[in-house]
Design an enzyme around this catalytic site. Structure first.
Site, PDB file in Angstrom:
ATOM      1  N   ASP A 113       0.834  -1.315   0.281  1.00 49.69           N
ATOM      2  CA  ASP A 113       0.197   0.025  -0.104  1.00 49.69           C
ATOM      3  C   ASP A 113       0.919   1.348   0.092  1.00 49.69           C
ATOM      4  OD1 ASP A 113       0.639   0.834   2.998  1.00 49.69           O
ATOM      5  OD2 ASP A 113       0.115  -1.145   2.964  1.00 49.69           O
ATOM      6  N   ASP A 157       0.572   3.629   2.585  1.00 44.81           N
ATOM      7  CA  ASP A 157       0.520   4.022   3.734  1.00 44.81           C
ATOM      8  C   ASP A 157      -0.722   5.265   3.609  1.00 44.81           C
ATOM      9  OD1 ASP A 157       1.298   3.944   6.215  1.00 44.81           O
ATOM     10  OD2 ASP A 157       2.251   6.011   6.134  1.00 44.81           O
TER      11      ASP A 157
END
Length: 306
Positions: free
Chosen positions: A216, A218
């Site tokens: 991802d 973040d």
């Protein structure tokens, strides 16, 4: 359970990576150490050429330990007791840079510690004081060896080098302000697992390299939803398969490196060998018998007490 003492390679699996395929399973062990039991049973496998590999799930099979609860000292001590000389540690991470796309892998070179001091982080305490060098927390020859096999990754994944890894306490993810702060540091990725694991490996004189698997971005990207467990899990399947491909690809070279002690004609272990030999500051007469016994579990070749 079976007993082993000639296992040269350790694999630590992170979130989503709990086992290894395509290797012959010889048995399971869970060694008792002066620092307790490891996270879970350690599976001992064998390559086609007979080299033994120890696989340890960092959070336990089924992921029942938080990053702060992982018994890192017991994990590293247990692998050391099996004879492990090199550890390849996998971990899910958040990306802090646009070019590190989810599903990409990263071989970091540096660490920024943002844990809270609640994790036991050294073998040298309670009767003995030691300081090992940690300027370069990862093992460059091992990183070079792993990077050589980046081409086996599928689905557009690639391997990035020379990134800084932030280790936060967790288990909650970062705030947006924190994520932007880490980016301002120049950090590339963030996780909750590299410390104290990497420090303990150095104290145990084990070559250690983390393989970060981006899941991802973040929460720093504007106009995009912040990281959630759902987004992490969605990327984990592809990452898990690529992690297994990478493990399979690196094992022949890693077998040779830990057996012969060289890689590309150079010393493979380098400064890791002997890292703890002169680390102790405590006068021999002040080292407690209990502390000396604990450290002897890791380093029977050294005499710290009297």
């Amino acid at each position: 359970m079976a007993s082993f003492s000639d296992v040269k390679i350790g694999i630590i699996g992170g979130s989503g990576l709990y086992s290894l395929d395509n290797l012959k399973v010889l048995g399971e062990v869970r060694p008792e150490t002066p620092w307790g039991l490891p996270s879970d049973t350690i599976t001992i496998c064998e390559t086609a050429t007979g080299t033994k590999v120890a696989f340890l799930p960092r959070h336990g099979k089924g992921h029942f330990l938080t990053p702060s609860e992982v018994p890192a000292r017991a994990n590293i001590a247990a692998l050391k007791s099996l004879g492990v000389k090199a550890i390849v540690a996998f971990s899910a991470v958040g990306s802090l840079q646009e070019e590190i796309v989810p599903t990409h892998f990263v071989l970091p070179t540096q660490i920024i510690d943002r844990t809270k001091g609640i994790r036991p982080s050294t073998f040298f305490e309670d009767g003995i004081v030691g300081h090992v060098g940690f300027a370069d927390p990862f093992h460059a020859p091992l990183a070079d060896l792993i990077a050589r096999h980046a081409g086996v990754l599928e689905g557009g994944a690639t391997v990035h080098r020379n990134a800084t890894l932030v280790c936060m306490e967790g288990p909650a993810f970062s705030t947006r302000a924190e994520s932007h702060m880490y980016r301002s540091f120049g950090a590339g990725v963030i996780n909750m697992s590299v410390l104290p694991e990497a420090k303990l490996a150095r104290e145990a004189e084990i070559a250690y390299q983390m393989v970060c698997m981006a899941t991802d971005y973040d929460c720093w990207r504007p106009h995009e939803a912040a990281v959630t467990v759902e987004t992490v899990v969605a990327t984990m399947t592809a990452n898990k398969e690529n992690a297994k491909r990478l493990c399979e690809a690196i094992l022949p070279d890693l077998e040779a490196a830990v057996t012969l002690g060289t890689f590309d004609g150079k010393d493979f272990m380098g400064d890791v060998a002997g890292a703890a030999r002169f680390a102790v500051m405590t006068a021999p007469e002040k080292v407690t018998p209990e502390a000396a016994k604990r450290i002897q579990f890791l380093h029977p070749q050294y005499q710290y007490g009297i």
